[in-house]
Design a protein around this motif. Structure first.
Motif, PDB file in Angstrom:
ATOM      1  N   ASP A  41       0.462   6.303   3.311  1.00 54.94           N
ATOM      2  CA  ASP A  41      -0.692   6.716   4.119  1.00 54.94           C
ATOM      3  C   ASP A  41      -1.616   5.543   4.434  1.00 54.94           C
ATOM      4  O   ASP A  41      -2.119   5.432   5.550  1.00 54.94           O
ATOM      5  CB  ASP A  41      -1.482   7.820   3.411  1.00 54.94           C
ATOM      6  N   SER A  42      -1.832   4.666   3.481  1.00 55.90           N
ATOM      7  CA  SER A  42      -2.699   3.506   3.711  1.00 55.90           C
ATOM      8  C   SER A  42      -2.103   2.575   4.756  1.00 55.90           C
ATOM      9  O   SER A  42      -2.807   2.074   5.627  1.00 55.90           O
ATOM     10  CB  SER A  42      -2.920   2.724   2.413  1.00 55.90           C
ATOM     11  N   PRO A  65       0.839  -1.201   0.000  1.00 55.64           N
ATOM     12  CA  PRO A  65       0.000   0.000   0.000  1.00 55.64           C
ATOM     13  C   PRO A  65       0.871   1.247   0.000  1.00 55.64           C
ATOM     14  O   PRO A  65       2.066   1.184   0.282  1.00 55.64           O
ATOM     15  CB  PRO A  65      -0.766  -0.126   1.319  1.00 55.64           C
ATOM     16  N   ASP A 101      -2.537   4.186   8.119  1.00 54.82           N
ATOM     17  CA  ASP A 101      -3.930   4.063   8.570  1.00 54.82           C
ATOM     18  C   ASP A 101      -4.198   2.671   9.132  1.00 54.82           C
ATOM     19  O   ASP A 101      -4.822   2.528  10.186  1.00 54.82           O
ATOM     20  CB  ASP A 101      -4.896   4.350   7.418  1.00 54.82           C
ATOM     21  N   ASP A 102      -3.722   1.646   8.426  1.00 51.15           N
ATOM     22  CA  ASP A 102      -3.896   0.270   8.919  1.00 51.15           C
ATOM     23  C   ASP A 102      -3.181   0.079  10.254  1.00 51.15           C
ATOM     24  O   ASP A 102      -3.729  -0.520  11.184  1.00 51.15           O
ATOM     25  CB  ASP A 102      -3.361  -0.748   7.904  1.00 51.15           C
TER      26      ASP A 102
END
Length: 149
Positions: free
Chosen positions: A28-29, A25, A32-33
């Motif tokens: 940022d992804s 990813p 977030d996770d």
């Protein structure tokens, strides 16, 4: 005929292995996770800590339920991040996150075992508090890209 079969099998093997590789990813992804997972595991740890602090006011079976549910929730959360390839800039923090999560889930397992065995629980409170603090600190730091003050 053999050569054609070998080519087909090779192509099939390549296509199959390509489908198993974890996706990477964007930064940022991944963050977030990681924020969600550290928050979820931290919540499970804090819940057990709170239950142990008030264990004299709880039914033993309820305390067992809390410990089992927290362990399962933390394990489920941890597996969400295991299959995600961290982006290169996040490799160091990925190590920190996975280490903190592994330590916390292992601690929750130890607590669950002690609760079910009716072993002394007092000494777990400080360990749970430290694990929750570590996860909270990581969660807060993950809101920013690496190297951001």
């Amino acid at each position: 005929m053999r050569r054609a079969l070998a080519v087909v099998l090779t192509l099939l093997a390549v296509a199959t292995s390509a489908g198993c590789a974890p996706g990477t990813p964007d930064d940022d992804s991944w963050r977030d996770d990681a924020v969600r997972v550290t928050g979820d595991v931290g919540s499970a740890v804090s819940t057990v800590e709170l239950a142990l602090r008030h264990r004299d006011r709880l039914f033993r079976t309820y305390l067992q339920t809390v410990a089992v549910d927290a362990e399962e929730a933390a394990g489920t959360a941890a597996t969400r991040l295991e299959g995600v390839q961290p982006p290169d800039p996040e490799l160091d923090r990925n190590s920190d996150v996975t280490s903190a999560i592994d330590d916390a889930t292992s601690l929750l397992t130890d607590v669950r075992i002690a609760v079910v065995r009716r072993a002394p629980l007092q000494h777990f409170i400080n360990e749970l508090s430290s694990a929750a603090d570590r996860l909270d600190h990581l969660e807060q730091s993950l809101h920013q890209p690496p190297g951001t003050p």
